[in-house]
Structure formats: C-alpha cells, structure tokens
Write an enzyme that holds these catalytic residues in place. Structure first.
Site, PDB file in Angstrom:
ATOM      1  N   THR A 197      -6.113   6.731   4.448  1.00  0.00           N
ATOM      2  CA  THR A 197      -5.903   5.063   4.266  1.00  0.00           C
ATOM      3  C   THR A 197      -6.676   4.506   5.703  1.00  0.00           C
ATOM      4  O   THR A 197      -7.135   5.256   6.554  1.00  0.00           O
ATOM      5  CB  THR A 197      -4.489   4.914   4.921  1.00  0.00           C
ATOM      6  N   LYS A 242       3.558  -6.919   4.061  1.00  0.00           N
ATOM      7  CA  LYS A 242       3.229  -5.490   3.766  1.00  0.00           C
ATOM      8  C   LYS A 242       2.852  -4.715   4.982  1.00  0.00           C
ATOM      9  O   LYS A 242       2.406  -5.245   6.120  1.00  0.00           O
ATOM     10  CB  LYS A 242       2.066  -5.399   2.600  1.00  0.00           C
ATOM     11  N   THR A 277       1.053  -1.171   0.062  1.00  0.00           N
ATOM     12  CA  THR A 277       0.060   0.138   0.043  1.00  0.00           C
ATOM     13  C   THR A 277       0.930   1.185  -0.124  1.00  0.00           C
ATOM     14  O   THR A 277       1.330   1.714  -1.177  1.00  0.00           O
ATOM     15  CB  THR A 277      -1.063   0.011   1.236  1.00  0.00           C
ATOM     16  N   ASN A 330       0.279  10.924   6.207  1.00  0.00           N
ATOM     17  CA  ASN A 330      -1.187  10.549   7.007  1.00  0.00           C
ATOM     18  C   ASN A 330      -2.116  11.417   7.157  1.00  0.00           C
ATOM     19  O   ASN A 330      -3.214  11.339   7.535  1.00  0.00           O
ATOM     20  CB  ASN A 330      -0.559   9.906   8.486  1.00  0.00           C
ATOM     21  N   GLU A 371       6.223   4.535   7.471  1.00  0.00           N
ATOM     22  CA  GLU A 371       5.669   6.045   6.482  1.00  0.00           C
ATOM     23  C   GLU A 371       6.699   7.025   7.110  1.00  0.00           C
ATOM     24  O   GLU A 371       6.340   7.499   8.483  1.00  0.00           O
ATOM     25  CB  GLU A 371       4.274   6.214   6.978  1.00  0.00           C
ATOM     26  N   THR A 380       0.312  -3.209  11.744  1.00  0.00           N
ATOM     27  CA  THR A 380      -0.375  -3.285  10.647  1.00  0.00           C
ATOM     28  C   THR A 380       0.213  -4.077   9.618  1.00  0.00           C
ATOM     29  O   THR A 380       0.967  -3.555   8.785  1.00  0.00           O
ATOM     30  CB  THR A 380      -0.944  -2.143   9.866  1.00  0.00           C
TER      31      THR A 380
END
Lengths: 383, 383
Positions: free
Chosen positions: A383, A168, A146, A378, A259, A179
């Site tokens: 998302t 992932k 993603t 974010n 991220e 996650t």
C-alpha cells in the site's frame, strides 16, 4: 447520508476498475450552492502527492464547487506526469459539470509510486457525474475506502445548520494528519477565512492527535465545503465547535477501524507544564512499539510507559510521575503502585492517564495497539 | 573468552534464582590490574534505573575494579529503596573482593518497576565471586542474557593489545544506545580521559546508530575497563578505532538477534547536506512501522521509504531523491525507477541506499523488520 446531509450537495460513488477487487473507487461530491466558500488542510509530509499539490493550489481562491476522489492509487511520487494526470482529472470533472478546473479539488489514495490508469479513471468520473444524487453520500463514502472495513460518515444538526462528513483511513494514521481523505460539507453561510480557521482548529484537536502507527501519509487531505443553503450564518465559535465535533466523530471511527487493531487507547497527559509538553509525552507513549504490543497482550506494562516518557524533553521529575490504567493507579511517584493484576484490559477501550505533576496543561492522544494482524496486513499487501 | 581475553581480567556467571527459568543471572567481571582506568556511557533516557545512577556516579573517578551484573530484573522505577538495593549490591560485591563499593559498577536488566529479590541476588554474588576465573568470560556473557537467543562476545587483537567484550540486548534497541549492557575490557595502558573519548566516539557510530524498534531503555550501559597488563600504550586514534571496531562487531550481533526479526536492514543515506541530516533521514526510515512490515513481507516498497523521508526537516528536494534496494535503483528522481519485481529480498541482509542529492555527507542506520514474532514476543511476555 454523510456529505449529502446538508442542503446544496450531491454525491456519487462508482466502480471504475482502479481496484483489483472491482469495488467502487471513484467518488464525486458537488456543491450546488448558492455559495461556494471552502477551506482545506493538507499533509505536512514534504513528499506529497500530485492531488495534494493541485488541491492546495485550488484552495487559494477560498472557493470550491466539486471534489473528485479516487481510491486504488495515490498518485504520489509520480513526477510531472502524475501532476498532469491530476490536472486532467480535474479538467475532465469540471467539463462534465460545466465548471472550470479551478473549481475542482482532487483527492487520491492507494499505492504510492504508480501512475493512475487514466483510461479507467476518466470514464469512471463521467459515470460518477451521471449518478450524482442528493442521497449519494453513502455511495461516495464507500468509494474512497481502501483497507477500511467500514465506511465512515457523520452528520451533525445544530442551530438550523446541517454538517456532514465522510472519511477514509485505516493505516498510516499519524500526526499532522492521520492518513486519510476527509470531505466535510455544511449548508451554513460562512466566509472562507472563517472556514479555514475553524477547520485548522478542528483538525489540530482531533485528527492531529490520532497516532495509530506513527506514519504520516503523502496524501492526507481534509476539505470543508459550504453551500449557504440553510441561510444561517453561525458565529466563528459555533462553526469551530461544530467542525471539531464532526472531526472528533470521524477521528474516532478511523481509530476504531485502524488496521488490525484490537484496542482504542486514549492517552491523557495531565499536569504538564504546557500543552505542547502534554502532546509530546502523549505522542511518545503512543508511538512506543513496546507499549503498543504490551496492550495487545493485555499487559498493563507501566514500565514501558515511563520509559517512553523518559525520552522526551518535557518538564517532569521522573520520581513524581503517576500513571493510571483504566482507573487503577498502577504507578505512583515513578514507582510501583497498585498491583498489575487489578487492571482489567479485556475491553477494546483503554484509558491511560499520566500525571506529570509539572503544571496544569493537558492533552489526549489516541492510538491503537500493535497487533499480529497489523503486521500481517502491512506485510502481506502493498500500500 | 569475551571480557577475559585481555590480560588482567577474571569473570564468572552463575544462577542465583532471579530468573524463573533457573538460567544463569548474575555475572561478575574483575580487573586485577595493574591499572584500573575506565569509562562509561549510559542511557540518555531521563527515566533511568538505579544501577545507572550508581554506575554513573562511580565512573566520575575514572577508575573501576569490578562490575557486577544481573539479569532477571532491571531495578528501574523502584524509587529510593531500589537505589539502596543497588548500593547494597555494590557493597556486597566489594566486600567479597576486598574492594570499596566505589570501585564497583552495577548493571541490571529485566522487568522495569519491580524490586530485586536481594535474598537471592546477594548469595548469587558471593557464589559468582567464588567462581571468578581467567576463562570465565563466556559464563559471564551467558548470565546477562534476557530474551537474547545467543550470548554476544567479541575479541580483537591489535598492536600487542587485546580487547574483549560482551553484550546483551535483543529488544528495545534504540537511539542514544540500544538496550543493552555492554562490558568492554582491554589490557592497554590508557588514561581515563582517552578511554572516555574513545568510548563516546565508538558508541556514537555503532550502538547509537542501531534502531531496532525505536524504544530506548532505562538501563543501557556501556563500560570499558583497562588493566594495563599488556604494557602497551596505544595512541588515541588507535584506541578509538579498536573500540569502534569492537562495538561495531557487538552491535551487529545485537541486531541479528533482535526479537523476532527476519531481516538486518542497513539504511545508508548519501548526498546529505550534513551528517546530522543523514542520521535524521536514516532514523526516520528505520522507525517507520510501514517500511519495517513491508520488508518483513519481502516487499520493496519505496513509496513508504519516501513517505518516511518526507516527514523529516532534512535538506532535500522530493523530486531529486534516489532509492536503491539491494542495488536495484527502484526510485529515481522521486518517482518509479526499476521494476519492483527485480529486487531480491530473500536474504536476511537488506541494503537500502538513499541519495538525497543535497550535499556530500552520509551515515548508516541499522534496523530490523517488524515481524509477527516481534509482536508475539513483546505482547506475550512482560519485560
């Protein structure tokens, strides 16, 4: 090679149009046997996605012949109709493979709260089944990405057995599973109960000790499938160690790709009265936005670390705590130690060592810094 | 006027050179009586600063005649020598005022882990005592600012009694007290036990329900001093309500000035099985970096809200949760409700309403968004 490294597995990854980018978004992993023992560990978030409900149910058999995965939509918070979509996906995959739906686990990742475009997903599954290949592990790993910037794969060969894995996950990395979707494969011969025990142990010491941003996802899933193709039966300790090493490898890859992160921070808590205390203290420090922003700014701010330790109920005397950052004893006995300026924080890897002087237990929690790019990613993308 | 609005109080604020900026950094508040009943609430962080240890000890008498406060240094994690510095500050202030050290509370705020420059602080106290004035409340409020962009003060007149207050705090705002120093004053006649009970209640429903960044400070202190100068004795309910209203006013000012924030978010949890459940759920949502970054990006991402609810142990059925953002029922029964695009997030104030449908209790937690400026401030400056 990732999940197709061990004997007995095929995989594929295709673009079905779920992602606006047009990138690959549907993956299938198939176990051709001769054996099909499997196990799974799922998010402990009580708000969990339809595919988690389905896969948990499927795994009660201890067997799994295939996994279908999609990015571009989490199918979480989608109600009974969302569950029907997951069921239909399993049915469709099973039909294309000549299996029963009960043989097929489903994993989804992406935006929460929106239905999957089944008119795109099902043809994508058909396409992916047609492209299954013994070297398709790389394609599958790319199709589950993603906000990941790189695919995450791992291969381990030990004692005549091959283990493979793909993962992932790049945000919402949190306790009780970062996650992520993770599929592990092995050609070992193993009982379902052993796979389950080994996987739970492996997750507890790897993924469960990642805490990138303190947020736990609705879709976290870790599956292990065994084909028995090697004919070798490992003992439970060897199986456990192998899965733990594999998960540790993937967990570090997740952390490094978190991220917007600029630092991989390992927080080791020593001298704790119990391992639970060590984990509690490590997690509290890992979750402090003030600690995380300080590291982003290359500031060895041990006061913020002590402040984060102080809110826990772990056993310690505040005046006995030592903290070292990258080997420099910057806090000794709860007060200033070596000069701040002697700490070099220019590298990506940061080592924080906390000694509570309250016992002999220890644990390591891994986290990232909190960067401008994290906030940007974010806040700018849903998302 | 802040703390000098009620009869019986004088205050001052001066620059002693503790702050590199040269701004005011030492404040003194004096109660001239005729009565001196007082109470205090302190951080529950187990790593707490020397002034917190001192002031907590002083307050066991239930009386207080003066408070000396400094910004430019927290005097936390400074060991026994740091405690001696606090003691010396109280002694010095008391001597200048003709009081005993036991009459003087001390509050400090600033960087953790460094000793205070006593050679600057003590002359500053002397200067501040010399400048005490019946209209000095504004100067005192300015002298306790750190990263605050504006001084926070409040005045309330009710039933013949005047209440005043000042607060500092702009980051590290967290449960069990937002980081902050707060001094409240009143000319009411009140018993120490009543002041204590009223202050605890007021804090529990105001400052304790602020959660700007989930980080709890080592120095949080809320003091209330009463002079009895009005000659009016309020009942306990009236006293409690007045302190709660005053604290609510100051708490909102703290939130609005939180470091780098662009949104003030009120998360109201209704239909909870207990008030504790409502607080737990509200706090979990308030602490989610993903929720906070979404609001910074004007994204009504209810999926992240549900995900944050799901990690709590509160009583609820995931398929029964409703979420409204600024009045728009964006999630109904745990799934998508009104269209995202109908939510207007352009204003600073954001209202999140969560109904758990599990009971009749409710609570409101207040937080901020997580912005690029928050990360910048907290990575670029050591605090």
């Amino acid at each position: 090679m990732s999940v197709t490294a061990p004997g007995g597995f095929r995989a594929s990854g295709v673009a079905a149009g779920l992602k606006a980018s047009g990138g690959p978004d549907v993956a299938v992993v198939v176990n051709d046997g001769p054996r099909f023992e499997a196990a799974g560990v799922f998010t402990s978030n009580r708000v969990h996605a339809a595919p988690v409900k389905w896969s948990r149910q499927v795994l009660t058999t201890g067997l799994l012949k295939a996994v279908v995965l999609n990015s571009g939509g989490a199918n979480a918070c989608t109600g009974p109709l969302g569950f029907q979509d997951t069921h239909a996906t399993a049915e469709h995959t099973a039909a294309a493979l000549g299996l029963g739906a009960i043989d097929v686990a489903v994993c989804s990742t992406g935006l929460i709260g929106e239905r999957l475009p089944m008119d795109k997903l099902l043809p994508g599954v058909t396409d992916a089944v047609g492209k299954l290949a013994a070297d398709g592990g790389g394609d599958a790993a790319r199709a589950i990405m993603t906000t990941d910037t790189v695919p995450k794969t791992a291969v381990l060969r030990r004692d005549g057995i091959t283990y493979g894995g793909m993962a992932k996950g790049a945000g919402m990395l949190a306790p009780g599973l970062a996650t992520m979707l993770v599929v592990l494969t092995t050609d070992a011969v193993a009982a379902s109960a052993d796979l389950d025990a080994a996987l739970r142990h492996a997750c507890a010491y790897t993924f469960d000790r990642l805490d990138s941003d303190g947020c736990m996802s609705t879709n976290d899933t870790v599956l292990v499938l065994s084909s028995g193709a090697s004919g070798v039966t490992p003992g439970l300790p060897a199986l456990t160690q192998a899965l733990r090493d594999l998960c540790d490898d993937l967990a570090r890859q997740l952390l490094s790709d978190a991220e917007g992160s600029t630092k991989d921070i390992a927080i080791t808590v020593r001298g704790a009265a119990s391992e639970a205390d060590a984990v509690t203290v490590g997690r509290s420090v890992a979750r402090s936005n003030l600690v995380k922003t300080a590291f982003f700014g290359n500031d060895p701010n041990w006061g913020r670390i002590l402040s984060a330790i102080g809110v826990t109920d772990a056993a310690f005397d505040p005046d006995a705590i030592d903290v070292a950052i990258n080997g420099v004893p910057i806090c000794v006995g709860g007060a200033a130690g070596a000069d701040r300026s002697t700490v070099d924080l220019s590298a990506r890897a940061v080592d924080v060592s906390i000694d509570l002087h309250a016992g002999t237990s220890e644990a390591t929690i891994r986290t990232n810094d909190l960067s401008l790019a994290y906030v940007h990613e974010n806040s700018a993308y849903s998302t």
